[in-house]
Design a protein around this motif. Structure first.
Motif, PDB file in Angstrom:
ATOM      1  N   LEU A  76      -7.067  -7.652  -3.248  1.00  0.00           N
ATOM      2  CA  LEU A  76      -6.106  -6.741  -2.639  1.00  0.00           C
ATOM      3  C   LEU A  76      -4.697  -7.328  -2.684  1.00  0.00           C
ATOM      4  O   LEU A  76      -3.725  -6.628  -2.990  1.00  0.00           O
ATOM      5  CB  LEU A  76      -6.494  -6.445  -1.184  1.00  0.00           C
ATOM      6  CG  LEU A  76      -7.707  -5.559  -0.934  1.00  0.00           C
ATOM      7  CD1 LEU A  76      -8.045  -5.539   0.556  1.00  0.00           C
ATOM      8  CD2 LEU A  76      -7.446  -4.134  -1.421  1.00  0.00           C
ATOM      9  N   THR A  77      -4.592  -8.613  -2.382  1.00  0.00           N
ATOM     10  CA  THR A  77      -3.278  -9.261  -2.330  1.00  0.00           C
ATOM     11  C   THR A  77      -2.645  -9.349  -3.710  1.00  0.00           C
ATOM     12  O   THR A  77      -1.453  -9.047  -3.875  1.00  0.00           O
ATOM     13  CB  THR A  77      -3.413 -10.668  -1.726  1.00  0.00           C
ATOM     14  OG1 THR A  77      -4.009 -10.580  -0.429  1.00  0.00           O
ATOM     15  CG2 THR A  77      -2.053 -11.330  -1.605  1.00  0.00           C
ATOM     16  N   VAL A  78      -3.442  -9.748  -4.708  1.00  0.00           N
ATOM     17  CA  VAL A  78      -2.897  -9.917  -6.064  1.00  0.00           C
ATOM     18  C   VAL A  78      -2.496  -8.568  -6.647  1.00  0.00           C
ATOM     19  O   VAL A  78      -1.362  -8.388  -7.112  1.00  0.00           O
ATOM     20  CB  VAL A  78      -3.922 -10.624  -6.972  1.00  0.00           C
ATOM     21  CG1 VAL A  78      -3.436 -10.615  -8.421  1.00  0.00           C
ATOM     22  CG2 VAL A  78      -4.144 -12.054  -6.502  1.00  0.00           C
ATOM     23  N   VAL A  79      -3.412  -7.609  -6.636  1.00  0.00           N
ATOM     24  CA  VAL A  79      -3.114  -6.298  -7.232  1.00  0.00           C
ATOM     25  C   VAL A  79      -2.026  -5.580  -6.444  1.00  0.00           C
ATOM     26  O   VAL A  79      -1.050  -5.071  -7.020  1.00  0.00           O
ATOM     27  CB  VAL A  79      -4.389  -5.435  -7.312  1.00  0.00           C
ATOM     28  CG1 VAL A  79      -4.063  -4.052  -7.888  1.00  0.00           C
ATOM     29  CG2 VAL A  79      -5.445  -6.114  -8.165  1.00  0.00           C
ATOM     30  N   GLY A  80      -2.174  -5.538  -5.122  1.00  0.00           N
ATOM     31  CA  GLY A  80      -1.165  -4.883  -4.301  1.00  0.00           C
ATOM     32  C   GLY A  80       0.179  -5.572  -4.375  1.00  0.00           C
ATOM     33  O   GLY A  80       1.227  -4.920  -4.388  1.00  0.00           O
ATOM     34  N   GLY A  81       0.163  -6.920  -4.467  1.00  0.00           N
ATOM     35  CA  GLY A  81       1.415  -7.668  -4.540  1.00  0.00           C
ATOM     36  C   GLY A  81       2.156  -7.433  -5.836  1.00  0.00           C
ATOM     37  O   GLY A  81       3.365  -7.158  -5.839  1.00  0.00           O
ATOM     38  N   VAL A  82       1.452  -7.520  -6.952  1.00  0.00           N
ATOM     39  CA  VAL A  82       2.094  -7.334  -8.262  1.00  0.00           C
ATOM     40  C   VAL A  82       2.634  -5.913  -8.402  1.00  0.00           C
ATOM     41  O   VAL A  82       3.810  -5.703  -8.745  1.00  0.00           O
ATOM     42  CB  VAL A  82       1.109  -7.651  -9.405  1.00  0.00           C
ATOM     43  CG1 VAL A  82       1.696  -7.246 -10.754  1.00  0.00           C
ATOM     44  CG2 VAL A  82       0.749  -9.131  -9.409  1.00  0.00           C
ATOM     45  N   LEU A  83       1.788  -4.938  -8.132  1.00  0.00           N
ATOM     46  CA  LEU A  83       2.229  -3.544  -8.276  1.00  0.00           C
ATOM     47  C   LEU A  83       3.306  -3.189  -7.256  1.00  0.00           C
ATOM     48  O   LEU A  83       4.244  -2.445  -7.555  1.00  0.00           O
ATOM     49  CB  LEU A  83       1.035  -2.599  -8.134  1.00  0.00           C
ATOM     50  CG  LEU A  83      -0.052  -2.718  -9.218  1.00  0.00           C
ATOM     51  CD1 LEU A  83      -1.175  -1.715  -8.956  1.00  0.00           C
ATOM     52  CD2 LEU A  83       0.536  -2.508 -10.603  1.00  0.00           C
ATOM     53  N   GLY A  84       3.186  -3.740  -6.045  1.00  0.00           N
ATOM     54  CA  GLY A  84       4.187  -3.461  -5.014  1.00  0.00           C
ATOM     55  C   GLY A  84       5.553  -4.018  -5.367  1.00  0.00           C
ATOM     56  O   GLY A  84       6.581  -3.365  -5.148  1.00  0.00           O
ATOM     57  N   VAL A  85       5.586  -5.237  -5.931  1.00  0.00           N
ATOM     58  CA  VAL A  85       6.862  -5.827  -6.344  1.00  0.00           C
ATOM     59  C   VAL A  85       7.479  -5.020  -7.489  1.00  0.00           C
ATOM     60  O   VAL A  85       8.689  -4.754  -7.490  1.00  0.00           O
ATOM     61  CB  VAL A  85       6.681  -7.302  -6.754  1.00  0.00           C
ATOM     62  CG1 VAL A  85       7.931  -7.834  -7.438  1.00  0.00           C
ATOM     63  CG2 VAL A  85       6.348  -8.152  -5.528  1.00  0.00           C
ATOM     64  N   LEU A  86       6.662  -4.627  -8.454  1.00  0.00           N
ATOM     65  CA  LEU A  86       7.175  -3.821  -9.569  1.00  0.00           C
ATOM     66  C   LEU A  86       7.735  -2.498  -9.063  1.00  0.00           C
ATOM     67  O   LEU A  86       8.807  -2.051  -9.495  1.00  0.00           O
ATOM     68  CB  LEU A  86       6.064  -3.575 -10.590  1.00  0.00           C
ATOM     69  CG  LEU A  86       5.574  -4.796 -11.372  1.00  0.00           C
ATOM     70  CD1 LEU A  86       4.404  -4.425 -12.269  1.00  0.00           C
ATOM     71  CD2 LEU A  86       6.706  -5.399 -12.191  1.00  0.00           C
ATOM     72  N   PHE A  87       7.019  -1.874  -8.133  1.00  0.00           N
ATOM     73  CA  PHE A  87       7.501  -0.608  -7.571  1.00  0.00           C
ATOM     74  C   PHE A  87       8.779  -0.835  -6.767  1.00  0.00           C
ATOM     75  O   PHE A  87       9.711  -0.022  -6.803  1.00  0.00           O
ATOM     76  CB  PHE A  87       6.419   0.015  -6.701  1.00  0.00           C
ATOM     77  CG  PHE A  87       6.721   1.415  -6.252  1.00  0.00           C
ATOM     78  CD1 PHE A  87       7.192   2.368  -7.146  1.00  0.00           C
ATOM     79  CD2 PHE A  87       6.532   1.793  -4.936  1.00  0.00           C
ATOM     80  CE1 PHE A  87       7.470   3.668  -6.739  1.00  0.00           C
ATOM     81  CE2 PHE A  87       6.800   3.083  -4.510  1.00  0.00           C
ATOM     82  CZ  PHE A  87       7.275   4.023  -5.416  1.00  0.00           C
TER      83      PHE A  87
END
Length: 224
Positions: free
Chosen positions: A27-38
């Motif tokens: 959750l942290t890795v996927v949510g973190g990467v996509l959240g930063v890009l967004f």
């Protein structure tokens, strides 16, 4: 009043705990990467994008930053099916984390962009770069370098926030702790263990973000 610790009662649930740690990391890795890009996209739209795009981004940022993450999660998981959009527990959790981090990340990254000297924008324009090219090649990396510690801390906060996802049956660390406690009634031991796991993950995540910052911004490393 004496209390007899019994961590042995938790041992049979080790696979469940390991699964919870893995899902929390995912959750942290996927949510973190996509959240930063967004967040980067939203920061560009709010700072340098077309004027018509700014009000929707402002509305999104203010809506997310001024409502509880739990309500956002419930809206996505329980509310969207009413509109014909059904998501699994993991999909809803990741989606909620992305839009939440995207809003906070937008403001953090925007602060880095607004601290960029105007001369850098003028240099990009003198090279006949478009706004997007100037943002990508001239502005973004120095902006991220300035706000990297704050962005790293926000990602750690998002990792802690993932504990809420247990409320929609995402089998993370908190879900595992609640399940084990309901079976063993060893609440003290279970939640001490959960606390230690989150603490270790947070410390590891901070080190990973620091190492990633050193890798992404070599000039910063050389200046030290």
């Amino acid at each position: 009043m004496a209390y007899n610790f019994d961590y042995g009662a938790i041992v049979p649930y080790t696979p469940l705990i390991a699964k919870g740690v893995g899902i929390t990391v995912e959750l942290t890795v996927v949510g973190g990467v996509l959240g930063v890009l967004f967040g980067i996209v939203c920061a560009w739209a709010r700072s340098l994008g077309p004027k018509w795009l700014r009000p929707p981004v402002v509305l999104y940022v203010e809506l997310i930053r001024n409502t509880p993450f739990l309500i956002q999660l419930f809206f996505i998981f329980f509310g969207l099916p009413s509109l014909g959009v059904s998501l699994t527990e993991m999909q809803a959790a990741i989606f909620a984390m992305v839009i939440n981090l995207g809003a906070y990340g937008c403001e953090i990254i925007r602060a880095g962009i607004e601290a960029t000297p105007r001369g850098q924008f003028e240099a990009g324009a003198s090279l006949a770069m478009t706004r997007i090219q100037t943002f990508r090649h001239v502005v973004l990396v120095p902006a991220l370098q300035r706000i990297w510690p704050a962005l790293s801390s926000q990602i750690v906060i998002v990792m802690f926030g993932s504990a809420v996802c247990s409320q929609i049956a995402v089998e993370d660390i908190t879900f595992a702790a609640q399940f084990i406690q309901s079976r063993t009634f060893r609440a003290f031991e279970v939640y001490i263990l959960a606390t230690i796991l989150y603490l270790v993950l947070a410390l590891v995540l901070r080190q990973v973000m620091r190492a990633l910052g050193t890798l992404l911004f070599p000039r910063r490393r050389a200046a030290r």
